[in-house]
Design an enzyme around this catalytic site. Structure first.
Site, mmCIF file in Angstrom:
data_model
loop_
_atom_site.group_PDB
_atom_site.id
_atom_site.type_symbol
_atom_site.label_atom_id
_atom_site.label_comp_id
_atom_site.label_asym_id
_atom_site.label_seq_id
_atom_site.Cartn_x
_atom_site.Cartn_y
_atom_site.Cartn_z
ATOM 1 N N THR A 123 3.409 6.719 -2.035
ATOM 2 C CA THR A 123 2.446 7.809 -2.208
ATOM 3 C C THR A 123 2.599 8.472 -3.572
ATOM 4 O OG1 THR A 123 1.980 10.060 -1.453
ATOM 5 C CG2 THR A 123 4.123 9.210 -0.882
ATOM 6 N N ASP A 124 1.525 9.046 -4.070
ATOM 7 C CA ASP A 124 1.596 9.817 -5.326
ATOM 8 C C ASP A 124 2.440 11.078 -5.151
ATOM 9 O OD1 ASP A 124 -0.164 11.377 -3.805
ATOM 10 O OD2 ASP A 124 -1.752 11.455 -5.317
ATOM 11 N N GLU A 125 2.716 11.455 -3.888
ATOM 12 C CA GLU A 125 3.462 12.696 -3.655
ATOM 13 C C GLU A 125 4.909 12.602 -4.136
ATOM 14 O OE1 GLU A 125 2.652 14.733 0.024
ATOM 15 O OE2 GLU A 125 0.718 13.730 0.228
ATOM 16 N N TYR A 147 8.856 15.092 3.540
ATOM 17 C CA TYR A 147 8.076 13.838 3.606
ATOM 18 C C TYR A 147 8.171 13.085 2.287
ATOM 19 C CZ TYR A 147 3.967 10.861 2.924
ATOM 20 O OH TYR A 147 3.142 9.815 2.590
ATOM 21 N N LYS A 151 9.927 9.450 1.302
ATOM 22 C CA LYS A 151 9.208 8.307 0.712
ATOM 23 C C LYS A 151 9.883 7.895 -0.600
ATOM 24 C CE LYS A 151 5.950 6.526 1.938
ATOM 25 N NZ LYS A 151 5.796 5.359 2.863
#
Ligand code: NAD
Ligand code: TYD
Length: 332
Positions: A123-125, A147, A151
């Site tokens: 994810t870009d997060e 989260y 990741k």
């Protein structure tokens, strides 16, 4: 090709399996999914009888079951994860277990079985928030939530297996997806299904936080491209190029449904709420990718899908979900 897809009963994984089977006649797909609250076999009803497809209920943290399903597999695409930021704030342990330890179990089995490609869906997060400009794949990871930290931990394991053991890994980091079969806990389906019932739309903070939205089919097409043409050891950002504030998205949904703005309720902000996500996708574009859906058309189609498929989402807005909802938004 024999593909192992993990987490294929979730939102993006189910859209990906559908795309793979429609594009590649001679592929076989095994879907390993634990069926957590987010996993739903209704997402794959239209293909469950396809003889090229097999579902196995199991946990990616269970080395025995992972070893069994990995036998004879050419490539692994790992979607399995705990995926909701708000739930990670309420209870991070499951996120670390699945997103970090589960990834490790898959990597070990992939190494043992000498799979030809291991594609980690990230994810870009993991890059964290950015006020101006966009992150490239070279930027450092600065995750804000349990989260995104989990990741990032998974990604690091994947990179280490490439460097240390020569495992042929790839990573994609996509922006916020939307489209059919997304669980109603996430912003767009939550607001569509609340608005349909004339319930309030709980907008965090002042609603100015920005996300880059990508239609799930565009993301799946990019994942398919990276799986086949990506360079081993590389990371690819996948963004829709549709940066919108949450208040803008909220107003668009209300307008598409013909509902009043008085349904918007400003609620207490999410702790550690990232202000803006933005990624540079030129590396992926150099493989020849561009999104094939406009944001406005895809959002309209998505709203129509939820309007026409209440059989799918009503079951998910059950008593357990309503309890989560009350607990999460209480006092806001
Ligand atoms: P989702 O929550 O809809 O689906 C996750 C799936 O994984 C579910 O079917 C669940 O049952 C399964 N699962 C969870 N734990 C498992 C375990 N231990 N073993 C086996 N299966 C397990 O998630 P999603 O939105 O489809 O996201 C898929 C992947 O894409 C995730 O890795 C997520 O981090 C990533 N991602 C999502 C977005 C987004 O906007 N949704 C954006 C970027 C990246
Ligand atoms: P979400 O769909 O949870 O995705 P993510 O946090 O992974 O980006 O949320 C998208 C944006 O919408 C995020 O800025 C938080 C915000 N949001 C709300 O304002 N209200 C809500 O009820 C939810 C679920 C999200």
């Amino acid at each position: 090709m024999k593909l192992l897809v993990t987490g294929g009963a979730g939102f993006i994984g189910s859209n990906f399996i559908r795309l793979v089977l429609s594009r590649h006649d001679d592929y076989q797909v095994i879907n390993l999914d634990k069926l957590t609250y987010a996993g739903n076999l209704d997402n794959l009803k239209d293909i469950e009888d396809d003889e090229r497809y097999r579902f196995v209920r199991g946990d990616i943290c269970d080395a025995e079951v992972v070893d069994e399903v990995m036998a004879g597999v050419d490539a692994v695409v790992n979607f399995a994860a705990e995926s909701h930021v708000d739930r990670s704030i309420g209870g991070p342990a499951d996120f670390i277990q699945t997103d970090v330890f589960g990834t490790h179990v898959l990597l070990e089995a992939a190494k043992r079985h000498r799979v030809e490609r291991f594609l980690q869906i990230s994810t870009d997060e993991v890059y964290g928030s950015i006020e101006e400009g966009s992150f490239t794949e070279e930027d450092r990871l600065e995750p804000s939530s349990p989260y995104s930290a989990s990741k990032a931990g998974g990604d690091m394991q994947v990179m280490a297996y490439h460097t240390t053991f020569g495992l042929p890994t790839l990573i994609t980091r996509s922006s916020n997806n939307f489209g059919p079969y997304q669980h109603p806990e996430k912003l767009i389906p939550l607001f569509i299904t609340n608005a349909l019932a004339d319930r309030e739309l709980p907008l965090y903070g002042d609603g100015t936080n920005v996300r880059d939205w990508i239609y799930v089919v565009d993301n799946c097409e990019a994942i398919d491209l990276v799986l086949h043409q990506g360079e081993v050891g590389q990371i690819y950002n996948i963004g829709g190029g549709n940066e919108r504030s949450n208040i803008t998205i909220t107003r668009m949904i209300l307008e598409l449904l013909g509902k009043p703005e008085s349904l918007i309720k400003r609620v207490r902000d999410r702790p550690g709420h990232d202000f803006r996500y933005s990624i540079d996708c030129s590396k992926l574009e150099s493989l020849g990718w561009e999104p094939s859906h406009s944001f406005e058309d895809a959002l309209r189609e998505t709203v129509d899908w939820y309007v026409n498929n209440d059989w799918w989402w009503r079951k998910l807005r059950d008593q357990e979900f309503e309890e989560y909802y009350r607990r999460h938004y209480q006092g806001s």
